[in-house]
Design a protein around this motif. Structure first.
Motif, short mmCIF file in Angstrom:
data_model
loop_
_atom_site.label_atom_id
_atom_site.label_comp_id
_atom_site.label_asym_id
_atom_site.label_seq_id
_atom_site.Cartn_x
_atom_site.Cartn_y
_atom_site.Cartn_z
N SER A 9 0.82 -1.21 0.00
CA SER A 9 0.00 0.00 0.00
C SER A 9 0.86 1.27 0.00
N GLY A 10 2.18 1.09 0.00
CA GLY A 10 3.07 2.25 -0.06
C GLY A 10 3.28 2.93 1.29
N LYS A 11 2.80 2.29 2.36
CA LYS A 11 3.00 2.92 3.68
C LYS A 11 4.47 2.91 4.06
N ILE A 12 5.17 1.89 3.62
CA ILE A 12 6.64 1.91 3.82
C ILE A 12 7.31 1.60 2.48
N LYS A 13 8.53 2.06 2.37
CA LYS A 13 9.29 1.79 1.14
C LYS A 13 10.51 0.96 1.53
N VAL A 14 10.85 0.05 0.64
CA VAL A 14 12.02 -0.78 0.94
C VAL A 14 12.97 -0.79 -0.25
N ASP A 15 14.22 -1.03 0.09
CA ASP A 15 15.24 -1.12 -0.96
C ASP A 15 15.91 -2.48 -0.80
N LYS A 16 15.59 -3.38 -1.73
CA LYS A 16 16.06 -4.75 -1.55
C LYS A 16 17.59 -4.87 -1.67
N SER A 17 18.24 -3.88 -2.26
CA SER A 17 19.70 -3.99 -2.38
C SER A 17 20.38 -3.89 -1.01
N LYS A 18 19.60 -3.47 0.00
CA LYS A 18 20.18 -3.39 1.34
C LYS A 18 20.35 -4.77 1.99
N ASN A 19 19.73 -5.78 1.36
CA ASN A 19 19.86 -7.13 1.88
C ASN A 19 20.58 -8.00 0.86
N PRO A 20 21.89 -7.83 0.75
CA PRO A 20 22.62 -8.64 -0.23
C PRO A 20 22.72 -10.10 0.24
N GLY A 21 23.04 -10.98 -0.69
CA GLY A 21 23.24 -12.39 -0.34
C GLY A 21 22.20 -13.28 -0.97
N LYS A 22 22.40 -14.56 -0.80
CA LYS A 22 21.50 -15.54 -1.39
C LYS A 22 20.60 -16.10 -0.28
N PHE A 23 19.30 -15.96 -0.47
CA PHE A 23 18.35 -16.33 0.58
C PHE A 23 17.52 -17.55 0.20
N THR A 24 17.12 -18.29 1.22
CA THR A 24 16.11 -19.33 1.00
C THR A 24 15.08 -19.19 2.11
N PHE A 25 13.96 -19.91 1.97
CA PHE A 25 12.91 -19.77 2.97
C PHE A 25 12.52 -21.13 3.53
N HIS A 26 12.43 -21.19 4.84
CA HIS A 26 11.99 -22.42 5.50
C HIS A 26 10.56 -22.20 6.03
N ASP A 27 9.64 -23.08 5.60
CA ASP A 27 8.26 -22.98 6.09
C ASP A 27 8.15 -23.66 7.45
N SER A 28 7.62 -22.94 8.41
CA SER A 28 7.35 -23.58 9.70
C SER A 28 6.17 -24.53 9.51
#
Ligand code: SF4
Ligand code: SF4
Lengths: 223, 587
Positions: free
Chosen positions: B303-322
């Protein structure tokens, strides 16, 4: 002691009646336990709900791709399909001889169809017996009831295969054995694991309803 | 002659009758022993050839009791259907080992059973029955007691909780004097934010990160002053009364402060307990909406309430589902959508979503130290899954999974880090600074460089660093000295005690495994010694699986706890937090 008239008539009908009565009692017993209530608001993906969940859950049996356990073991899944088709065919054979063909031989195409399905089911039954005894995991969870039910059905398939022509001239003992075993089967079913199909709609309904409401069922896989 | 039954065994049987409902009975009678579920369980996969870990085998331990007492075939012909009763307290112990020690209630076998048998549900029932007669792992008893008596499962006292929130507010206001910080008990807030006590105790950064996000979004939010714990040990212990009591407390608190929506921080079991099972256990319909903070954060970005810059999180990510999120609550897509918005390189883990494998820390396993070796062994499956992704950072929306995965990463020596979405979102936030209006004739402030500011932070404190790894001692000491502290070093347990007596430090960091006396022994001696008992202790260990050994002691728990590897910021943050809470204010 038993003649064909008796096993196809009173014995078979009596066994069927016993099975029906015990089934009704069994269902009554199950429904006496109150169903747990779900108060939570729906969660998860918006494209599903309780209804979709239980329909998916019921249909699961026909969707080998839906579960990892069937998807990755298709050989076992097809054994399951053939075995259950065999049970259905053998019951149909029993009913069709008792109520329809009586003393008339079964037409060749129909007899062949019965024999193919029931014969394949017999082979699967043998494979399953070997697995139940041979696999450490299955052996550890098997009770005498599990073994007996499997042996009973496999042997019954054998006699169903032999009796499929409904031709007394070919040996009355084959028909007699098929019907006596069929009656034992009908009476034994409600007391054994074979009655699982009675519970299947309940367990899958409740699981599907709950997991549908929580957006888990139908399970989505993304590759 | 009829076999005699112990009092507890009789109670378990009697109470089982009261716990049975149609769903549970259906699952108990429907199993055909087909074995299809066998290799869906991580315990089986990690213990090949051992059938006692197979889901159906474990289920039969409970099923056999049901059959013997509640099902006609088992009553009439017990041997024929493997029906078996419970007689002795040893039988109960054996059942405990199965239901607590060999199953994390992850429900993976449930979704792989063609009959729809839900082992996890009746396994939970069996746990509850054992708990009702006092047969349970010690950790379960300790945590349940804390949640009943203190109101949260880590026994965080109200003053410590409030102090932590106030301290975090001050930290935020040091960074940004206009920050509203963390509002406590504000009436009629649009969002009431509830957390896991682990956040207060070990990971306050997740609280401040969430606060920064809420504030950046301009949210009218608050945290409750009490009854703030959204976790619920009732889910793990099977105690429905505890489950209902804990859920009711939180629901009533939200109503009392007239909150409009309850947002649950990233925690799988907390989300499931509060959002899904809570109303059922509490037997009450909830009048306000509840959602995971993952959904809230996603909505803020969309909704644009916050803005993010994904380049601030460098690295290779994966996701674990609980497991609780994915298999019991359907929370699978939002975390991925959010993750893709805050990082560039996301690599899916296989299998995933509802088919994902448990982190092995579920079902309360992290609190049952007696089963740790078994748990770590069963984690091989998860470790292989993690490794196959080639990722550097695994993201998860669950505090329990953070601990479970951290243990596995250490045990299997994977080069990975674990983090949560809240940390990534906060890190990626783009805060637009208001344009500064020049003010005339303002005296120029005295310029203080960041290094000088930081150098003041621990000035005047004497800190004892006890660890058998010289490199680690050097690293921590340097960080502390750079921040103004005076550091004393010890390299084994005996030396640590000697230095503590001699130097009387303001704080002590303590490794658990050390030569001479172990950290656990040192800790116990410290706490039992009148002269040393008041020295705040921060455990710093690379063996998180031993954590329980510290918390199980009958002495006051340590003031802080940090997992290795640890970075500079976390060292300073944790030490400051302990000192500040202990002594009032940092000097
Ligand atoms: S729990 Fe389900 S999959 Fe497992 S043995 Fe029983 S019926 Fe088969
Ligand atoms: S619930 Fe999970 S841990 Fe328990 S038996 Fe099933 S798959 Fe294994």
């Amino acid at each position: 002691m038993f003649d064909l008239e008796f096993v196809r008539g009173p014995l078979h009908d009596g066994a069927l009646a016993v099975m029906t009565i015990v089934y009704i009692i069994r269902l009554y017993w199950l429904t006496r336990f109150m169903a747990g209530k779900e108060r939570q608001a729906p969660t998860g993906r918006g494209d599903t709900n309780s209804r979709k969940g239980f329909i998916y859950s019921w249909g699961n049996v026909g969707m080998p791709w839906a579960m990892e356990s069937t998807r990755t073991k298709l050989f076992l899944y097809f054994q399951f399909v053939i075995f259950h088709l065999g049970v259905t065919a053998a019951i149909l054979l029993m009913f069709s001889i008792s109520f329809y063909f009586k003393d008339t031989p079964i037409p060749l195409p129909l007899m062949l169809a019965f024999r193919i399905i029931i014969g394949a089911a017999f082979v699967v039954g043998v494979i399953r017996i070997i697995r139940r005894i041979g696999s450490k995991y299955i052996r550890a969870i098997s009770s005498p009831d599990d073994h007996f039910s499997l042996w009973l059905l496999t042997a019954w398939f054998l006699f169903a295969y032999m009796a499929a022509a409904n031709n007394v001239a070919n040996g009355e003992w084959k028909l007699l054995t098929f019907f006596i075993m069929g009656s034992v089967f009908l009476v034994y079913v409600p007391f054994s694991k074979i009655s699982h199909y009675l519970y299947y709609p309940f367990t899958r309904y409740y699981l599907g309803k709950s997991l549908g409401r929580r957006g888990v069922f139908p399970i989505k896989r993304f590759r | 002659m009829a076999k005699e039954r112990s009092y507890k065994a009789q109670k378990v049987i009697d109470r089982m009758g009261k716990k049975l409902n149609r769903q549970i009975v259906g699952s108990l009678v429907a199993c055909v022993h087909c074995g299809n579920c066998t290799d869906s369980c991580h315990y089986v996969l990690a213990n090949p050839g051992d059938p006692t870990y197979a889901p159906a085998y474990k289920a039969d331990k409970i099923r056999s009791i049901f059959k013997r007492h509640f099902d006609w075939t088992g009553r009439l012909f017990p041997w024929w259907v493997h029906a078996k009763s419970l007689y002795t307290d040893e039988d109960l112990e054996e059942l405990k080992d199965t239901v607590f020690g060999k199953c994390t209630n992850c429900r993976r076998c449930t979704i792989n059973c063609p009959m729809g048998v839900d082992l996890a549900t009746f396994n939970r029932m069996a746990r509850g029955l054992l708990v009702s007669v006092g047969v349970m792992p010690e950790g379960v008893s300790v945590v349940s007691k804390d949640q009943w008596e203190i109101g949260n499962q880590m026994g965080v006292l109200k003053e410590d909780y409030i102090d932590t929130l106030e301290w975090l507010t001050e930290e935020m206001q040091m960074e940004d004097p206009k920050s509203p910080g963390i509002p406590i008990d504000s009436m009629e807030a649009d969002v009431v934010y509830s957390i896991n006590p682990r956040e207060v105790k070990y990971d306050p950064r997740t609280i401040s990160d969430a606060a920064i996000i809420f504030n950046a979004a301009g949210e009218k939010w608050t945290m409750p002053a009490e009854d703030w714990d959204m976790t619920n040990f009732g889910l793990f212990s099977g105690d429905d009364d505890l489950g209902g009591g804990v859920a009711r407390r939180l629901f009533e608190k939200v109503v009392a402060i007239k909150g409009k929506k309850l947002v649950i921080s990233e925690c799988g079991h907390g989300y499931r307990s509060t959002r899904c099972e809570g109303p059922n256990w509490a037997k009450q319909d909830v009048s306000f909406p509840m959602e995971s903070s993952v959904i809230t954060m996603l909505e803020y970005i969309k909704s644009g309430k916050i803005k993010v810059d994904k380049s601030k999180n460098p690295g290779k990510f994966t996701f674990h589902d609980s497991c609780n999120n994915a298999r019991s609550c359907g929370l699978t897509e939002e975390p991925r959508e959010l993750l893709r918005l805050v990082c560039d390189d996301f690599q899916e883990m296989y299998p995933n979503r509802a088919e994902n494998f448990c982190c092995t820390g579920g079902g309360g396993a992290m609190s049952m130290s007696e089963y740790t070796p078994r748990r770590l062994k069963s984690g091989k499956v998860k470790a292989d899954q993690l490794k196959a992704t080639g990722a550097e950072i695994v993201v998860t929306s669950c505090h329990n999974c953070v601990d479970g995965l951290t243990d596995l990463i250490k045990h299997y020596k994977l080069d990975m880090k674990v983090t949560q979405l809240v940390n990534l979102v906060a890190n990626a936030l783009v805060i637009e600074k208001p344009v500064e209006v020049p003010v005339e004739e303002v005296a120029a402030p005295v310029e203080v460089t960041p290094t000088e500011v930081e150098a003041l932070v621990l000035k005047g404190y004497k800190i004892l660093v006890a660890d058998d790894e010289p490199d680690f001692v050097t690293f921590v000491s340097t960080v502390l000295e750079d921040n103004g502290a005076e550091v004393v070093k010890a390299y084994d347990g005996n030396q640590a005690l000697e230095m503590a007596r001699k130097e009387k430090p303001d704080l002590m960091t303590l490794d658990i495994t050390m030569p001479g006396k172990s950290g656990i022994e040192v800790f116990e001696i410290l706490r039992s010694d009148d002269e040393l008992a008041s020295i705040p202790v921060c455990i710093m260990t690379g063996k998180p699986e031993l954590r329980q050994l510290i918390y199980e002691r009958a002495v006051k728990p340590p003031e802080g706890y940090v997992d290795k590897p640890i970075d500079e910021d976390s060292i300073v943050l944790n030490i400051r937090k302990i000192l500040e809470l202990d002594k009032g204010k940092v000097k």
